[in-house]
Design a protein around this motif. Structure first.
Motif, short mmCIF file in Angstrom:
data_model
loop_
_atom_site.label_atom_id
_atom_site.label_comp_id
_atom_site.label_asym_id
_atom_site.label_seq_id
_atom_site.Cartn_x
_atom_site.Cartn_y
_atom_site.Cartn_z
N SER A 30 40.82 41.56 -43.44
CA SER A 30 39.83 40.88 -42.81
C SER A 30 40.40 39.57 -42.00
CB SER A 30 38.78 40.41 -43.69
OG SER A 30 39.42 39.26 -44.55
N VAL A 31 41.52 38.99 -42.71
CA VAL A 31 42.01 37.81 -41.52
C VAL A 31 42.83 38.55 -40.52
CG1 VAL A 31 43.64 35.87 -41.63
CG2 VAL A 31 42.16 36.37 -43.54
N LYS A 32 43.57 39.66 -40.79
CA LYS A 32 44.25 40.25 -39.76
C LYS A 32 43.23 40.70 -38.60
CE LYS A 32 47.44 44.10 -38.91
NZ LYS A 32 47.89 45.60 -39.29
N ILE A 100 34.45 37.23 -43.70
CA ILE A 100 35.30 37.10 -42.55
C ILE A 100 35.15 38.18 -41.68
CG2 ILE A 100 37.76 36.73 -41.95
CD1 ILE A 100 38.15 35.32 -44.92
N ALA A 101 35.12 39.36 -42.18
CA ALA A 101 34.85 40.52 -41.26
C ALA A 101 33.80 40.48 -40.55
CB ALA A 101 34.85 41.58 -42.10
N LYS A 102 32.57 40.07 -40.88
CA LYS A 102 31.61 39.56 -40.12
C LYS A 102 31.66 38.78 -39.12
CE LYS A 102 28.00 41.48 -43.64
NZ LYS A 102 26.75 41.16 -44.55
N SER A 103 32.43 37.76 -39.35
CA SER A 103 32.48 36.81 -38.39
C SER A 103 33.32 37.39 -37.25
CB SER A 103 33.52 35.50 -38.72
OG SER A 103 32.78 34.88 -39.96
N THR A 104 34.16 38.23 -37.51
CA THR A 104 35.11 39.10 -36.29
C THR A 104 34.01 39.82 -35.42
OG1 THR A 104 36.83 39.01 -38.04
CG2 THR A 104 37.05 40.48 -36.05
N ILE A 105 33.30 40.45 -36.17
CA ILE A 105 32.11 41.37 -35.47
C ILE A 105 31.54 40.67 -34.69
CG2 ILE A 105 30.47 43.00 -35.69
CD1 ILE A 105 32.17 44.06 -38.11
N ARG A 106 30.78 39.34 -34.99
CA ARG A 106 30.07 38.67 -34.18
C ARG A 106 30.55 38.01 -33.07
NH1 ARG A 106 28.15 35.83 -38.75
NH2 ARG A 106 29.86 34.28 -38.53
N VAL A 107 31.97 37.49 -33.13
CA VAL A 107 32.54 37.12 -31.87
C VAL A 107 32.22 37.82 -30.45
CG1 VAL A 107 34.79 36.53 -30.81
CG2 VAL A 107 34.34 35.85 -33.26
N LYS A 108 31.93 37.09 -29.80
CA LYS A 108 31.69 37.68 -28.40
C LYS A 108 32.81 37.26 -27.24
CE LYS A 108 26.77 38.18 -29.51
NZ LYS A 108 26.65 37.21 -30.34
N GLY A 109 33.81 37.11 -27.47
CA GLY A 109 34.79 36.81 -26.34
C GLY A 109 34.48 35.24 -26.13
N GLU A 110 34.27 34.41 -26.89
CA GLU A 110 34.20 33.03 -26.69
C GLU A 110 35.65 32.33 -26.26
OE1 GLU A 110 32.69 33.85 -29.45
OE2 GLU A 110 30.69 33.65 -28.98
N THR A 111 35.59 31.21 -25.74
CA THR A 111 36.74 30.59 -25.71
C THR A 111 37.74 30.35 -26.90
OG1 THR A 111 35.81 29.61 -24.00
CG2 THR A 111 38.29 28.50 -24.65
N ARG A 112 38.89 30.95 -27.01
CA ARG A 112 39.76 30.89 -28.11
C ARG A 112 40.79 29.68 -28.25
NH1 ARG A 112 39.32 35.14 -32.73
NH2 ARG A 112 37.39 35.43 -32.42
N ALA A 121 45.90 32.05 -39.66
CA ALA A 121 46.61 32.97 -40.26
C ALA A 121 47.67 32.45 -41.46
CB ALA A 121 47.57 33.52 -39.06
N ASP A 122 48.18 31.20 -41.17
CA ASP A 122 49.05 30.46 -42.29
C ASP A 122 48.41 30.25 -43.45
OD1 ASP A 122 51.05 30.60 -40.23
OD2 ASP A 122 50.83 28.36 -40.03
#
Lengths: 225, 225
Positions: A30-32, A100-112, A121-122
């Motif tokens: 999920s973090v990856k 965490i996986a759901k957060s990944t799917i929700r992301v819509k290319g915002e500024t990272r 990651a750490d």
């Protein structure tokens, strides 16, 4: 009868440990997925969570039947109760991997913000290590190690505070990072909570070995106030 | 023997219900403290959490002893297992009340947004109602009601999404609200999680009555993706 019981108990241990490994993999993936913006991998985590849930139900049923049919006492009963209780903790750790996986799917290319993603990651790496250590302590019924895992800092709070401060800074500096930073905060809070569940499992390992129910290194401590 | 067992079982039920009321009060007080910026009340919630934790340990011990000494089967065993499992859910609900209380103490007079605080108060009211309903369903062993509580919407997700959107808007509009809005988001996520624990307890009530282990209205559902 005793022979059958010991085989069943051993089987229960093995299936619990396997569940732990499934959960650890879910957290890792999920973090990856979150860091690599990999929505397919995130979907895989969500999809595979049902196997974790099924395993919990299996363990519940097996535990219940062993208690009802074999009427174990003292140490044997304690082992079964430990699996009953700790499997709920594992299942919820899996639920946080799903979050965490759901957060990944929700992301819509915002500024990272790469610096914060590095911290996440750490932090995930530190959490993963805690999970691996606790599974090892469980298999070896090592209550000393369990206490140590629960009481050591592992830097989880530092990671979490650090990510919080960086998010606040970024959001204040550049409003375009607000939505993304909120996701960072959520992911960091899920990881923190996974760490709390590891502490719960440590408590169960101490219980398994000593029969004592402790509250180890609780975040609910009032010392800070 | 049977008489003693029934008295003990009844006592277990009563003490579990009392624990539920303690937790409900902690949730109520923690949100009240947050909304009224009442740090003394927040400290009270943190302080009283130890009684909730102690009660959980008491229930664990009593359950274990009843299983070991009375060797219950079927329905009786199921009742004890339900208390064992659901008391962990209650204890964690109490931990989330503590987290809300800690947010209250952390706040340092940032710019506040009354409209969002109103939403949080309403969300807390909805959660409180869920908690009261589930305790009532437990006492009455009403599995239909338990399913209904778990499956009804209660508007928790709407509250949570609404608070999220409003926070993003406020933070984007006025950077001074960023720190406060993060607290709003945290409090809303704690309330959401308390709602998830209510669903867990609903599952235990269904189990108590039917022996079936279900996953009711899981947030981990993959339907959305």
């Amino acid at each position: 009868m005793r022979r059958v019981f010991e085989d069943e108990l051993n089987d229960l241990h093995v299936r619990f440990s396997e569940m732990g490994m499934m959960v650890n993999e879910a957290i890792y993936k999920s973090v990856k997925a979150f860091i690599n913006h990999d929505k397919d991998l995130a979907r895989e985590v969500i999809h595979e969570d049902k196997h974790i849930n099924e395993r919990e139900v299996e363990l519940e049923k097996a535990s219940f039947e062993m208690i009802a049919l074999q009427q174990p006492v003292t140490t044997d009963l304690r082992m079964i109760v430990t699996v009953m209780k700790a499997s709920s903790d594992l299942e919820r750790m899996g639920d946080h991997a799903v979050s965490i996986a759901k957060s990944t799917i929700r992301v819509k290319g915002e500024t990272r913000v790469p610096a914060i993603e590095k911290d996440i990651a750490d932090m995930a790496e530190a959490v993963k290590e805690m999970v691996e250590q606790v599974l090892d302590a469980y298999v070896k019924e090592n209550d000393k190690k369990a206490r140590q895992i629960a009481e050591e800092d592992h830097g989880i709070n530092d990671f979490s505070n650090n990510i919080y401060e960086k998010c606040i800074d970024e959001m204040t500096r550049d409003a375009d990072t607000i939505v993304g930073s909120m996701d960072y905060m959520f992911v960091s809070s899920y990881l923190e909570r996974i760490g709390d569940y590891v502490t719960n499992i440590c408590e169960w390992i101490v219980y398994l070995k000593t029969g004592k129910l402790l509250e180890l290194n609780s975040n609910a401590s009032e010392d800070e106030f």
